[in-house]
Design a protein around this motif. Structure first.
Motif, PDB file in Angstrom:
ATOM      1  N   LYS A 194       1.561  11.389  -3.339  1.00  0.00           N
ATOM      2  CA  LYS A 194       1.518   9.499  -3.594  1.00  0.00           C
ATOM      3  C   LYS A 194       2.894   9.014  -3.181  1.00  0.00           C
ATOM      4  O   LYS A 194       4.250   9.746  -3.875  1.00  0.00           O
ATOM      5  N   THR A 195       3.004   7.922  -2.197  1.00  0.00           N
ATOM      6  CA  THR A 195       4.265   7.352  -2.218  1.00  0.00           C
ATOM      7  C   THR A 195       3.969   5.768  -2.310  1.00  0.00           C
ATOM      8  O   THR A 195       3.722   5.137  -1.089  1.00  0.00           O
ATOM      9  N   PHE A 236       0.920  -1.478  -0.159  1.00  0.00           N
ATOM     10  CA  PHE A 236      -0.026   0.138  -0.032  1.00  0.00           C
ATOM     11  C   PHE A 236       0.665   1.248  -0.086  1.00  0.00           C
ATOM     12  O   PHE A 236       2.055   1.327   0.446  1.00  0.00           O
ATOM     13  N   ASN A 237       0.362   2.278  -0.647  1.00  0.00           N
ATOM     14  CA  ASN A 237       1.021   3.776  -0.574  1.00  0.00           C
ATOM     15  C   ASN A 237       1.184   3.877   1.092  1.00  0.00           C
ATOM     16  O   ASN A 237       0.238   3.900   1.827  1.00  0.00           O
ATOM     17  N   ALA A 238       2.492   4.678   1.296  1.00  0.00           N
ATOM     18  CA  ALA A 238       2.615   5.126   2.601  1.00  0.00           C
ATOM     19  C   ALA A 238       1.402   5.993   3.246  1.00  0.00           C
ATOM     20  O   ALA A 238       1.238   5.810   4.414  1.00  0.00           O
ATOM     21  N   GLU A 239       1.311   7.157   2.541  1.00  0.00           N
ATOM     22  CA  GLU A 239       0.379   8.243   2.974  1.00  0.00           C
ATOM     23  C   GLU A 239      -1.037   7.549   3.349  1.00  0.00           C
ATOM     24  O   GLU A 239      -1.534   7.960   4.157  1.00  0.00           O
ATOM     25  N   ARG A 240      -1.271   6.512   2.662  1.00  0.00           N
ATOM     26  CA  ARG A 240      -2.753   5.996   2.776  1.00  0.00           C
ATOM     27  C   ARG A 240      -2.644   4.956   4.309  1.00  0.00           C
ATOM     28  O   ARG A 240      -3.534   5.148   5.020  1.00  0.00           O
ATOM     29  N   ILE A 241      -1.511   4.342   4.518  1.00  0.00           N
ATOM     30  CA  ILE A 241      -1.663   3.787   5.669  1.00  0.00           C
ATOM     31  C   ILE A 241      -1.527   4.667   6.738  1.00  0.00           C
ATOM     32  O   ILE A 241      -1.807   4.676   8.018  1.00  0.00           O
ATOM     33  N   LEU A 242      -0.608   5.780   6.530  1.00  0.00           N
ATOM     34  CA  LEU A 242      -0.277   6.928   7.497  1.00  0.00           C
ATOM     35  C   LEU A 242      -1.699   7.363   7.886  1.00  0.00           C
ATOM     36  O   LEU A 242      -2.003   7.647   9.125  1.00  0.00           O
TER      37      LEU A 242
END
Length: 412
Positions: free
Chosen positions: A188-189, A68-74
């Motif tokens: 996005k990351t 998953f994208n880092a910003e979404r998990i964050l």
């Protein structure tokens, strides 16, 4: 970097550490005054940070880095954190509070790596750009302490006895919800690890870097890093409660001097490192722990209050000259092969194992020196970590052989 992206990353860092500093500093005081927790129970609550640090690599390495994208998990983790913070705000006994703080730390600790990942992904030269983003995290921690002490006065004698410190959890819950939603607007990351490539659990936790321990010098540093976390835990767990109990006004706001000193000593570290070398830098950091706790042991709220203020101000020297210097040394020793895994191993050893032991010992010593309800023999409590840090310093000085580190490895 575009101005909008710079603003987004700076706000992200500000909120990330505002959230941590907005409740963790006063946790011991809250538990003692509001939930009537024992020293052992307070230690158990603080040790959730260590469990979070131990579990975090699994979340980052096995989930965030691969799927998953880092910003979404964050965003998801901070939204979960907001709910848990609200439930902590409504808790009235330690039995109900503990599983909530444990769940929160498991959710929060991985976000420390995620905000770095999001930041680094937007930078062409992290060595030059990251510090200007990361400094907003320190500002966020400082602002949280100032808000608690000088705007809402939640840590004042009457307020903390009336249970007002519980509002720190509500404040942080609101900030966490905002950061959770804001995270979905961040650049996005995407994951960079090839999903088809098998990654072992040992690699995820940085355990493949254990081969570095075959060298005596790194082994001595590694063991010293674990041991010095025992006196470090005393500061995190007891400092705010100590200042509150002896009658210091606005203790949380006063403790922000420590974060301000981090910035100062971070700037001084490269010059000290290059002039005196790694060994003396580490020894200076350890000696600072010894001096700081002696100042706490013999200072008071009268004519000797300057000793308490100096002790707090030494936080930057204590932290930067050992932990940041240690990260530089680890990077130098690891080389390209173990660069990431070695840092993960040190983090697991210090904030995981070392702090876990430290919080237990701090709780044990606090209970032994309990004189009565909300009254401790603080002189004896602070003498222990002071002597312990001095002992670790002597062992390090005797067994660690100084070695030169390339100047290029001393970029802060």
């Amino acid at each position: 970097m575009k101005k909008l992206v710079r603003f987004q990353l700076s706000l992200m860092m500000f909120l990330e550490f505002f959230i941590w500093g907005g409740w963790f500093v006063t946790l011991g005081t809250f538990l003692d005054y509001n939930l009537e927790a024992s020293g052992a129970q307070i230690a158990t609550a603080f040790s959730t940070q260590s469990w979070g640090a131990i579990i975090a690599p699994f979340i980052i390495g096995l989930i965030a880095d691969r799927f998953f994208n880092a910003e979404r998990i964050l965003g998801v983790l901070h939204l979960i954190g907001a709910v848990l913070m609200y439930l902590m705000y409504t808790s009235t006994d330690f039995g109900a509070f503990y599983p909530l703080v444990l769940g929160y730390m498991i959710a929060y600790m991985p976000t420390l790596a995620l905000v770095n990942s999001v930041s680094f992904n937007q930078m062409d030269d992290p060595a030059k750009e990251f510090s200007f983003i990361r400094v907003f995290g320190t500002i966020g921690w400082i602002v949280a302490g100032l808000v608690i002490s000088y705007i809402f006065f939640w840590d004042s004698p009457g307020a903390r006895e009336d249970g007002m410190l519980k509002y720190t959890f509500l404040m942080v819950g609101i900030a966490s919800a905002f950061l959770g939603l804001f995270s979905f607007t961040l650049p996005k990351t995407p994951p960079k690890v090839d999903r088809s490539k098998k990654v072992s659990i040992s690699e995820t936790l940085g355990l493949d870097a254990l081969s570095l321990l075959k060298e005596k010098n790194f082994l001595v540093f590694f063991l010293a890093s674990i041991l010095i976390c025992i006196p470090l835990a005393f500061y995190y767990q007891n400092a705010n409660l100590f200042l509150s109990e002896i009658g210091v006004e606005n203790p949380t706001g006063l403790m922000t001097i420590g974060q301000a000193s981090e910035v100062l000593f971070m700037l001084l570290l490269p010059f000290f490192f290059k002039r005196f070398g790694f060994k003396l830098t580490i020894i200076a950091g350890m000696l600072a722990w010894t001096v700081r706790y002696l100042l706490f042991a013999f200072g008071d709220t009268g004519e000797l209050i300057f000793m308490l203020i100096i002790g707090i101000a030494l936080h930057g020297l204590c932290y930067d000259f050992f932990f940041v210097a240690g990260q530089i040394y680890t990077d130098f020793k690891a080389g390209e092969k173990f660069k990431s895994s070695a840092q993960g191993l040190i983090t697991l050893a210090t904030y995981g194992v070392g702090m876990l032991i430290g919080f237990y010992v701090a709780g044990l010593i606090s209970d032994i020196n309990l004189l009565g309800e909300k009254l401790h023999n603080w002189k004896s409590i602070w003498i222990f970590p002071s002597a312990f840090a001095f002992g670790v310093m002597i062992l390090f000085a005797l067994f660690f052989r100084d070695e030169k580190i390339d100047k290029k490895n001393i970029e802060i």
